[in-house]
Design a protein around this motif. Structure first.
Motif, PDB file in Angstrom:
ATOM      1  N   TYR A   1       0.843  -1.194   0.000  1.00  9.53           N
ATOM      2  CA  TYR A   1       0.000   0.000   0.000  1.00  9.53           C
ATOM      3  C   TYR A   1       0.882   1.249   0.000  1.00  9.53           C
ATOM      4  O   TYR A   1       0.695   2.175  -0.795  1.00  9.53           O
ATOM      5  N   ASN A   2       1.873   1.271   0.874  1.00  9.83           N
ATOM      6  CA  ASN A   2       2.738   2.448   0.989  1.00  9.83           C
ATOM      7  C   ASN A   2       3.480   2.766  -0.310  1.00  9.83           C
ATOM      8  O   ASN A   2       3.585   3.912  -0.710  1.00  9.83           O
ATOM      9  N   TRP A   3       4.027   1.728  -0.957  1.00 11.86           N
ATOM     10  CA  TRP A   3       4.853   1.984  -2.126  1.00 11.86           C
ATOM     11  C   TRP A   3       4.062   2.438  -3.347  1.00 11.86           C
ATOM     12  O   TRP A   3       4.625   2.989  -4.278  1.00 11.86           O
ATOM     13  N   GLN A   4       2.739   2.206  -3.338  1.00 11.16           N
ATOM     14  CA  GLN A   4       1.954   2.652  -4.494  1.00 11.16           C
ATOM     15  C   GLN A   4       2.005   4.161  -4.664  1.00 11.16           C
ATOM     16  O   GLN A   4       1.915   4.674  -5.760  1.00 11.16           O
ATOM     17  N   SER A   5       2.149   4.874  -3.534  1.00 12.08           N
ATOM     18  CA  SER A   5       2.137   6.333  -3.653  1.00 12.08           C
ATOM     19  C   SER A   5       3.379   6.857  -4.379  1.00 12.08           C
ATOM     20  O   SER A   5       3.407   7.986  -4.821  1.00 12.08           O
ATOM     21  N   THR A   6       4.434   6.032  -4.519  1.00 10.98           N
ATOM     22  CA  THR A   6       5.599   6.481  -5.285  1.00 10.98           C
ATOM     23  C   THR A   6       5.374   6.344  -6.781  1.00 10.98           C
ATOM     24  O   THR A   6       6.152   6.850  -7.578  1.00 10.98           O
ATOM     25  N   GLY A   7       4.325   5.605  -7.160  1.00  9.54           N
ATOM     26  CA  GLY A   7       4.092   5.389  -8.584  1.00  9.54           C
ATOM     27  C   GLY A   7       4.959   4.277  -9.154  1.00  9.54           C
ATOM     28  O   GLY A   7       4.878   3.941 -10.332  1.00  9.54           O
ATOM     29  N   LEU A   8       5.837   3.685  -8.319  1.00 11.68           N
ATOM     30  CA  LEU A   8       6.725   2.643  -8.819  1.00 11.68           C
ATOM     31  C   LEU A   8       6.096   1.254  -8.690  1.00 11.68           C
ATOM     32  O   LEU A   8       6.618   0.263  -9.179  1.00 11.68           O
ATOM     33  N   LEU A   9       4.967   1.217  -7.987  1.00 12.38           N
ATOM     34  CA  LEU A   9       4.233  -0.034  -7.850  1.00 12.38           C
ATOM     35  C   LEU A   9       2.771   0.318  -8.061  1.00 12.38           C
ATOM     36  O   LEU A   9       2.271   1.281  -7.470  1.00 12.38           O
ATOM     37  N   SER A  10       2.083  -0.402  -8.954  1.00  9.43           N
ATOM     38  CA  SER A  10       0.674  -0.078  -9.138  1.00  9.43           C
ATOM     39  C   SER A  10      -0.113  -1.348  -9.449  1.00  9.43           C
ATOM     40  O   SER A  10       0.432  -2.330  -9.959  1.00  9.43           O
ATOM     41  N   PHE A  11      -1.386  -1.294  -9.080  1.00  7.88           N
ATOM     42  CA  PHE A  11      -2.259  -2.437  -9.304  1.00  7.88           C
ATOM     43  C   PHE A  11      -3.444  -2.005 -10.147  1.00  7.88           C
ATOM     44  O   PHE A  11      -3.818  -0.839 -10.170  1.00  7.88           O
ATOM     45  N   ASP A  12      -4.039  -2.976 -10.843  1.00  3.00           N
ATOM     46  CA  ASP A  12      -5.243  -2.706 -11.610  1.00  3.00           C
ATOM     47  C   ASP A  12      -5.993  -4.028 -11.748  1.00  3.00           C
ATOM     48  O   ASP A  12      -5.562  -4.913 -12.484  1.00  3.00           O
ATOM     49  N   ASP A  13      -7.061  -4.130 -11.006  1.00  3.06           N
ATOM     50  CA  ASP A  13      -7.824  -5.371 -11.032  1.00  3.06           C
ATOM     51  C   ASP A  13      -8.675  -5.385 -12.304  1.00  3.06           C
ATOM     52  O   ASP A  13      -9.872  -5.107 -12.284  1.00  3.06           O
ATOM     53  N   ILE A  14      -8.030  -5.720 -13.427  1.00  3.81           N
ATOM     54  CA  ILE A  14      -8.657  -5.564 -14.745  1.00  3.81           C
ATOM     55  C   ILE A  14      -9.956  -6.373 -14.846  1.00  3.81           C
ATOM     56  O   ILE A  14     -10.982  -5.867 -15.299  1.00  3.81           O
ATOM     57  N   ASP A  15      -9.907  -7.633 -14.411  1.00  4.49           N
ATOM     58  CA  ASP A  15     -11.085  -8.481 -14.599  1.00  4.49           C
ATOM     59  C   ASP A  15     -12.129  -8.324 -13.481  1.00  4.49           C
ATOM     60  O   ASP A  15     -13.166  -8.985 -13.494  1.00  4.49           O
ATOM     61  N   GLY A  16     -11.842  -7.441 -12.527  1.00  2.00           N
ATOM     62  CA  GLY A  16     -12.811  -7.185 -11.467  1.00  2.00           C
ATOM     63  C   GLY A  16     -13.099  -8.380 -10.569  1.00  2.00           C
ATOM     64  O   GLY A  16     -14.163  -8.467  -9.961  1.00  2.00           O
ATOM     65  N   SER A  17     -12.142  -9.301 -10.484  1.00  2.00           N
ATOM     66  CA  SER A  17     -12.384 -10.526  -9.722  1.00  2.00           C
ATOM     67  C   SER A  17     -12.184 -10.331  -8.220  1.00  2.00           C
ATOM     68  O   SER A  17     -12.505 -11.213  -7.438  1.00  2.00           O
ATOM     69  N   GLY A  18     -11.637  -9.172  -7.829  1.00  4.46           N
ATOM     70  CA  GLY A  18     -11.409  -8.940  -6.411  1.00  4.46           C
ATOM     71  C   GLY A  18     -10.107  -9.548  -5.906  1.00  4.46           C
ATOM     72  O   GLY A  18      -9.754  -9.394  -4.749  1.00  4.46           O
TER      73      GLY A  18
END
Lengths: 595, 91
Positions: A355-372
């Protein structure tokens, strides 16, 4: 990258980071002040009084840059087995240096690499070509270091990148201008210890955690634990090649050419070679090459272990993680910046760091298929992981205390500053000693020479700082260029200068020019678009010189071919032209033997 | 010594250089075989064997080659010291 958001990630370590950076920087300044010099021999070669083991540590810090410290483990983690081309390439060159170059250059005993080439081939042209190559190679390299300094400052101390670069410039300027090579040497010795401790503490910790306390030493966890097998299985399950499978990113021939180009390039890099001018004797030059590689090997054998552990840990903990919340970060103008995913691991691992590292933009997630759940399979890839966070995030992933994170920041700065200082000295000595004093003002007094030397260091620091704040888009591409160029120009010229007394001015100059021209033409042709930021239409047909026309060799490996070409041209042309004069043959005789 | 010290020294220097080149040749052959040979060219073939829990070729490429490099420089530093003493050409 948003800096304010980063505070959340780095906050508990902030006071520690200030403390560590404060202490180490004060130490560098004190060492710099105590090693100040008044004469050119002290300024350029530290008075040739550096003990072998100290020079070994200084060489190791000189060599291991921000890229080695922060980037290499990540690079290996992404490349898998093929990452070994960097490991072997950046260490194997020291064997060439120790056996073929360093002892003889020390016996020759002047200040710079162009000194040797100019004297050995009795040619001002050769000297100018060598000095320009040294400046170009070092300048491309140093830009990356200053940027590295800025990045560490901005990530860990919430200082703007520009201010970080300027603080770094001031520190380097202080000890380099006052102490020249002497100041640089003794700060590098200290910087080696800072960076190696900062690298090893998290490496040992993560090895221990992932093997459940069975192995503490990363190198033995790498060899004896079942992590490689488990990682290979995960990779196969997710649709990737096995981690230990070779030639997944480049062909066998290309891995061979790239490894060789890095090895011969390493041996020909002027900022590494000049370190061997600073020891008291030929014998000390050989022993300090041993110490240097031993010190380097401590980091270079731990890095592949860290790379593998980090990859295992990322895939194992993030694949299949449940999404328990998504926060949208919105800029002040209402535009959506990024989504921050809160994740929970079904395996019970703490994923707060993700969670913390996402704010640097160097780690990101995208639940494309919406599976949770987050899937890292090759076909869906719902996470984007920047390779640069591998080393920086290891302490948090491993749940280490805040002071370790601060130590890593101080280590990254030590790695960047020590390499930058060594490169700046080469740039300044090439400009002041090889170009200005030789060609513009040969009668300069000792005081004048010192003044020009110090002035040129300041010029070089300003240039490096400017490139650090305004990095040209082609920095990454030109690093390949630096190695290729060093391999294709310096290595054959110095090697033949010692081992082939028949090699003469005509041979060396034509060999260097052919080697450089071929290598430069190939790299610039292949990377034209990235170097000059050109975008092409879909229908653009690349002319032959913009393709890998030489047996499909990658531009990173072409230096090997350039070097072989240089050897061939030098050997043939030398034998078709008159032998070198007697003074040169006597010089060759004298540098071959210590006594 | 009754013989001419300069010419004796000259022959010592030449003998040292020959022995030195031989030592370098042997060590660099090992360097080449281990790094570009075992670490790159024959890696797939070596990977059918294992060392510890790792494929052999992979371990040589990422660890063993580096240990070998350190060892080669150590052997050269010791060897060159000995050759200098043997031929009387120390600094």
């Amino acid at each position: 990258m948003s800096l304010a958001l980063l505070e959340a990630a780095a906050d508990p370590s902030r006071p520690w980071t200030f403390a560590f950076i404060g202490i180490t920087f004060t130490a560098y300044l004190i060492i710099g002040w105590r090693s100040r010099v008044r004469e050119t021999r002290g300024f350029y070669v530290a008075g040739q009084g550096v003990p072998a083991i100290a020079n070994g540590a200084a060489t190791a810090a000189d060599w291991m840059s921000a890229a080695s410290f922060l980037g290499m483990a990540g690079l290996i983690s992404v490349k898998g087995s093929d990452g070994s081309m960097y490991l072997m390439g950046w260490t194997g060159g020291y064997v060439l240096l120790a056996l073929l170059l360093a002892p003889y250059l020390r016996k020759f005993g002047q200040f710079t690499v162009p000194d040797f080439i100019g004297t050995r081939y009795a040619s001002s042209t050769a000297r100018i070509v060598a000095a320009c190559c040294a400046i170009f190679v070092s300048l491309t390299y140093v830009a990356g270091q200053m940027k590295g300094v800025g990045v560490v400052f901005s990530r860990f101390l919430d200082v703007p990148l520009e201010a970080g670069v300027i603080i770094g410039m001031f520190i380097v300027a202080f000890f380099a201008v006052l102490g020249g090579m002497k100041g640089i040497t003794w700060t590098q010795v200290m910087q080696y210890f800072v960076l190696i401790v900062a690298f090893l503490i998290p490496a040992f910790a993560i090895a221990r955690i992932l093997t459940n306390g069975e192995h503490s030493v990363p190198q033995s966890a790498f060899l004896y634990s079942d992590l490689a097998e488990r990682l290979n299985q995960i990779q196969l399950d997710l649709g990737f090649d096995e981690y230990t499978k070779p030639f997944t990113s480049e062909s066998r021939l290309n891995v061979l050419f790239i490894t060789a180009a890095l090895m011969f390039g390493t041996a020909g890099l002027p900022h590494v070679i000049v370190r061997f001018y600073t020891v008291p004797s030929v014998r000390a030059a050989r022993w300090s090459a041993f110490w240097a590689l031993l010190f380097i090997a401590i980091l270079y054998t731990a890095a592949p272990a860290v790379g593998m552990f980090a990859r295992y840990n990322l895939l194992n903990s993030l694949h299949g993680a449940k999404v328990i919340g998504v926060e949208e970060v919105v800029a002040s103008d209402g535009q959506a910046l990024r989504s921050l995913y809160r994740l929970e691991s079904p395996k019970g691992v703490d994923l707060n760091w993700a969670y913390n590292w996402q704010s640097t933009g160097l780690l990101s997630f995208d639940d494309i298929d919406g599976s949770g759940t987050i899937s890292l399979a090759k076909t869906s890839a719902e996470a984007t992981i920047d390779k640069d966070i591998i080393v920086l995030s290891t302490p948090e992933v491993a749940g280490l205390p805040a002071w370790v994170i601060a130590l890593v920041a101080a280590g990254g700065l030590a790695a960047a500053l020590s390499t930058a200082a060594g490169l700046l000295l080469v740039i300044s000595s090439s400009m002041a000693h090889d170009l200005y004093v030789q060609f513009i003002d040969p009668k300069a007094s000792e005081a004048k020479k010192m003044m020009v030397g110090r002035a040129m260091i300041i010029v070089a620091i300003c240039a490096a700082g400017w490139f650090g704040i305004h990095p040209p888009g082609f920095v990454a591409e030109t690093v390949a260029f630096a190695f290729g160029l060093a391999a294709a120009s310096f290595f054959p010229a110095i090697f033949l200068g010692i081992f082939d007394s028949r090699s003469n001015r005509e041979g060396a100059v034509s060999g260097m020019i052919v080697g450089i021209a071929f290598t430069a033409f190939y790299i610039v042709g292949n990377q034209w678009d990235t170097i000059f930021s050109v975008t092409r239409d879909a229908g653009f047909v690349r002319p032959w010189y913009m393709t890998r026309w030489f047996y499909g060799i990658s531009p990173q490996g072409i230096g090997t071919a350039g070097m072989l070409l240089n050897f061939a041209v030098t050997l043939v042309v030398s034998r078709l032209t008159p032998p070198p004069p007697k003074e040169v043959r006597d010089l060759v005789e004298s540098i071959r033997v210590a006594g | 010594m009754e013989s001419d010290s300069v010419s004796e020294n000259k022959s010592g220097r030449e003998a040292f250089w020959r022995a030195n080149k031989r030592l370098i040749f042997v060590l660099l052959s090992i360097w080449l075989i281990v790094s570009l040979g075992c670490g790159v060219w024959w890696i797939e073939w070596l990977n059918q064997y294992t060392i510890g829990e790792l494929p052999l070729g992979f371990w040589i490429a990422q660890q063993g080659s580096i240990y070998t490099f350190v060892l080669l420089i150590l052997i050269y530093a010791i060897g060159a010291d000995r050759l200098e003493r043997k031929y009387g050409v120390e600094e």
